[in-house]
Design a protein around this motif. Sequence first.
Motif, PDB file in Angstrom:
ATOM      1  N   GLY A 325       0.822  -1.210   0.000  1.00 18.29           N
ATOM      2  CA  GLY A 325       0.000   0.000   0.000  1.00 18.29           C
ATOM      3  C   GLY A 325       0.853   1.256   0.000  1.00 18.29           C
ATOM      4  N   ASN A 326       0.318   2.328  -0.600  1.00 18.41           N
ATOM      5  CA  ASN A 326       1.114   3.545  -0.763  1.00 18.41           C
ATOM      6  C   ASN A 326       1.399   4.248   0.559  1.00 18.41           C
ATOM      7  N   ARG A 327       0.500   4.105   1.552  1.00 17.60           N
ATOM      8  CA  ARG A 327       0.745   4.769   2.840  1.00 17.60           C
ATOM      9  C   ARG A 327       1.998   4.237   3.514  1.00 17.60           C
ATOM     10  N   LYS A 328       2.139   2.913   3.587  1.00 18.59           N
ATOM     11  CA  LYS A 328       3.313   2.320   4.230  1.00 18.59           C
ATOM     12  C   LYS A 328       4.590   2.613   3.449  1.00 18.59           C
ATOM     13  N   VAL A 329       4.509   2.529   2.131  1.00 15.41           N
ATOM     14  CA  VAL A 329       5.698   2.752   1.310  1.00 15.41           C
ATOM     15  C   VAL A 329       6.129   4.211   1.370  1.00 15.41           C
ATOM     16  N   LEU A 330       5.163   5.134   1.388  1.00 12.45           N
ATOM     17  CA  LEU A 330       5.500   6.557   1.480  1.00 12.45           C
ATOM     18  C   LEU A 330       6.188   6.867   2.808  1.00 12.45           C
ATOM     19  N   ALA A 331       5.629   6.358   3.889  1.00 12.11           N
ATOM     20  CA  ALA A 331       6.237   6.586   5.206  1.00 12.11           C
ATOM     21  C   ALA A 331       7.619   5.952   5.297  1.00 12.11           C
ATOM     22  N   MET A 332       7.767   4.747   4.748  1.00 13.27           N
ATOM     23  CA  MET A 332       9.066   4.072   4.773  1.00 13.27           C
ATOM     24  C   MET A 332      10.093   4.824   3.940  1.00 13.27           C
ATOM     25  N   GLY A 333       9.721   5.212   2.714  1.00 12.05           N
ATOM     26  CA  GLY A 333      10.665   5.902   1.840  1.00 12.05           C
ATOM     27  C   GLY A 333      11.122   7.217   2.427  1.00 12.05           C
ATOM     28  N   LEU A 334      10.186   7.997   2.973  1.00  7.95           N
ATOM     29  CA  LEU A 334      10.543   9.294   3.544  1.00  7.95           C
ATOM     30  C   LEU A 334      11.376   9.119   4.819  1.00  7.95           C
ATOM     31  N   SER A 335      11.082   8.074   5.595  1.00 13.33           N
ATOM     32  CA  SER A 335      11.899   7.786   6.788  1.00 13.33           C
ATOM     33  C   SER A 335      13.332   7.458   6.396  1.00 13.33           C
ATOM     34  N   VAL A 336      13.498   6.653   5.352  1.00 12.37           N
ATOM     35  CA  VAL A 336      14.839   6.298   4.888  1.00 12.37           C
ATOM     36  C   VAL A 336      15.576   7.542   4.399  1.00 12.37           C
ATOM     37  N   GLN A 337      14.869   8.407   3.658  1.00 10.11           N
ATOM     38  CA  GLN A 337      15.504   9.646   3.192  1.00 10.11           C
ATOM     39  C   GLN A 337      15.997  10.484   4.374  1.00 10.11           C
ATOM     40  N   GLY A 338      15.160  10.627   5.410  1.00 15.32           N
ATOM     41  CA  GLY A 338      15.547  11.432   6.558  1.00 15.32           C
ATOM     42  C   GLY A 338      16.650  10.807   7.384  1.00 15.32           C
ATOM     43  N   LEU A 339      16.539   9.509   7.659  1.00 13.76           N
ATOM     44  CA  LEU A 339      17.540   8.832   8.485  1.00 13.76           C
ATOM     45  C   LEU A 339      18.893   8.754   7.787  1.00 13.76           C
ATOM     46  N   ALA A 340      18.893   8.657   6.446  1.00 13.29           N
ATOM     47  CA  ALA A 340      20.160   8.619   5.712  1.00 13.29           C
ATOM     48  C   ALA A 340      20.854   9.975   5.724  1.00 13.29           C
ATOM     49  N   THR A 341      20.097  11.037   5.957  1.00  7.97           N
ATOM     50  CA  THR A 341      20.683  12.377   6.051  1.00  7.97           C
ATOM     51  C   THR A 341      21.315  12.611   7.419  1.00  7.97           C
ATOM     52  N   LEU A 342      20.844  11.891   8.437  1.00 14.59           N
ATOM     53  CA  LEU A 342      21.315  12.101   9.806  1.00 14.59           C
ATOM     54  C   LEU A 342      22.830  11.980   9.961  1.00 14.59           C
ATOM     55  N   PRO A 343      23.500  10.950   9.398  1.00 11.97           N
ATOM     56  CA  PRO A 343      24.963  10.868   9.564  1.00 11.97           C
ATOM     57  C   PRO A 343      25.709  12.057   8.963  1.00 11.97           C
ATOM     58  N   LEU A 344      25.113  12.718   7.969  1.00 11.40           N
ATOM     59  CA  LEU A 344      25.777  13.840   7.316  1.00 11.40           C
ATOM     60  C   LEU A 344      25.917  15.040   8.260  1.00 11.40           C
ATOM     61  N   VAL A 345      25.073  15.069   9.293  1.00  5.49           N
ATOM     62  CA  VAL A 345      25.141  16.153  10.274  1.00  5.49           C
ATOM     63  C   VAL A 345      26.479  16.148  11.012  1.00  5.49           C
ATOM     64  N   PHE A 346      27.131  14.981  11.076  1.00  7.56           N
ATOM     65  CA  PHE A 346      28.346  14.839  11.892  1.00  7.56           C
ATOM     66  C   PHE A 346      29.623  14.749  11.058  1.00  7.56           C
ATOM     67  N   LEU A 347      29.531  15.027   9.752  1.00  7.22           N
ATOM     68  CA  LEU A 347      30.726  14.956   8.908  1.00  7.22           C
ATOM     69  C   LEU A 347      31.729  16.034   9.287  1.00  7.22           C
ATOM     70  N   GLY A 348      33.012  15.652   9.274  1.00  3.68           N
ATOM     71  CA  GLY A 348      34.072  16.602   9.587  1.00  3.68           C
ATOM     72  C   GLY A 348      34.728  17.155   8.335  1.00  3.68           C
TER      73      GLY A 348
END
Length: 460
Positions: A325-348
């Motif tokens: 279903g599109n609801r679960k896939v949308l939430a999953m895809g957007l979560s992955v996009q956000g969580l993958a950005t998190l490590p970039l906050v700590f780049l030196g």
Amino acid sequence: MTTDTTLPPHFSSKQRLILLVLLGAGFMLSVDFSILNVGLPEVGAGVGFGLTGLPWITSAYALPAAGFTLLFGRLADLFGRRRLFLSGMVLLTGASLLGGFASNPEMLLTARVLQGFATAMTIPASLSLLTTTFTEGPTRDRILGLNGALLSGGFTVGALVGGTLVSLLSWRAAFFINVPVALVILLLTPFLISESSLPDRVKLDLPGALTATGGLLAVIYAIIEKHIPSAVVGVLLLAAFWTIELRSPAPLAPVRILKRPTVKWGNYAGLVVFTMETAMIFLMTLYLQKVLGFSPLTTGLIFGVPGLAAMAAGVIAGRFIGRFGNRKVLAMGLSVQGLATLPLVFLGADRVALAVLIPALFIGFFGHVTSIVAYTVTGTSGLANEEQGLATGLTSMTQQVAVTVGIPILSSVAATQSVELTGIHLALSVNVAVTLVSVVFIWFGLRPRGERHTATYALG
């Protein structure tokens, strides 16, 4: 028992050609957009633009592309989708020739404005032709998945080949490359695609069209130029648009459609998807070139390889939507996009950071493309064929607006810090927070009606 969600769609030869034409048009526009961005300094120098004028080469395109997409999406419903699609291709051909032969800033900016109008006409028309040619269900979901993959792939391919093309030939090639492709599409379309059925005696909601377009243009301009009076005018015009739509006998965008959870939350998701990812790519471009000292070519490769790999997400996402279903896939895809950005906050400031950055880009781009497909399916589902132009106009407008405003908004956040790397970290933190909080809103906003009633009863 095996369902059609597990079977590959079967297309006739004609359907394959229709897909080639409609998906090819969107792919061409996304490739061209990236190629021209890569060559902006050469384009500006070629017509005598100063450094401070370069942003207007992009803005001259972005303002009409974002501001008029909703209007043209509705016009496609009222006056014919194929007609508007072909008109957009004709305009794109003329604008590309004008841009390729431009000898001064005025000619160039005129060409860019016309290209923006052509995009506003072509994208919603082609997408609504797709959604009406293929009925709602697993096959359409997979086609929209392929569309999302090609959209993402077009931006990536454009970034990868743009520098090479401009270096080997000329910046003018970024305009001329559209012409032969557009001519082929113009030749094939009348033989492959029939005109959509037109409603009887429906007139264009002119007051709604003027207030919606004017409001969008004013708000987008205000964000780009940080011009508060324009923002006030834009908000007032959009408020007037809402009032007009409530009272109009033939509204441009019926409020009952705008209030649908799938339309409302699907487009909100699209706004977050494109705003946050566009800004992340820009911030990481600054990081790679100004902090780590990489060349533009190396930077393009660092983004390009994960981007091409993520194209597979478009194909996979369609199957995921059919299964979960599109609801679960949308939430999953957007979560992955956000969580993958998190490590970039700590780049030196050391190049060893690439060991974190490149895997994060692979994962984040996969989530991003998945989200594109899921929000498009969500925003266009459950509506009648005669409303598909409006639905695809809304999803296309959301994309254009988000791509336009994402960089100015998070660049302003980054600029609050005196140290460049600190500013990038702060803007990325805001990016992650907005994305993940939005996942929660979208998840609850798209709850099926029964779940909402159950939750209301429990709270009572």
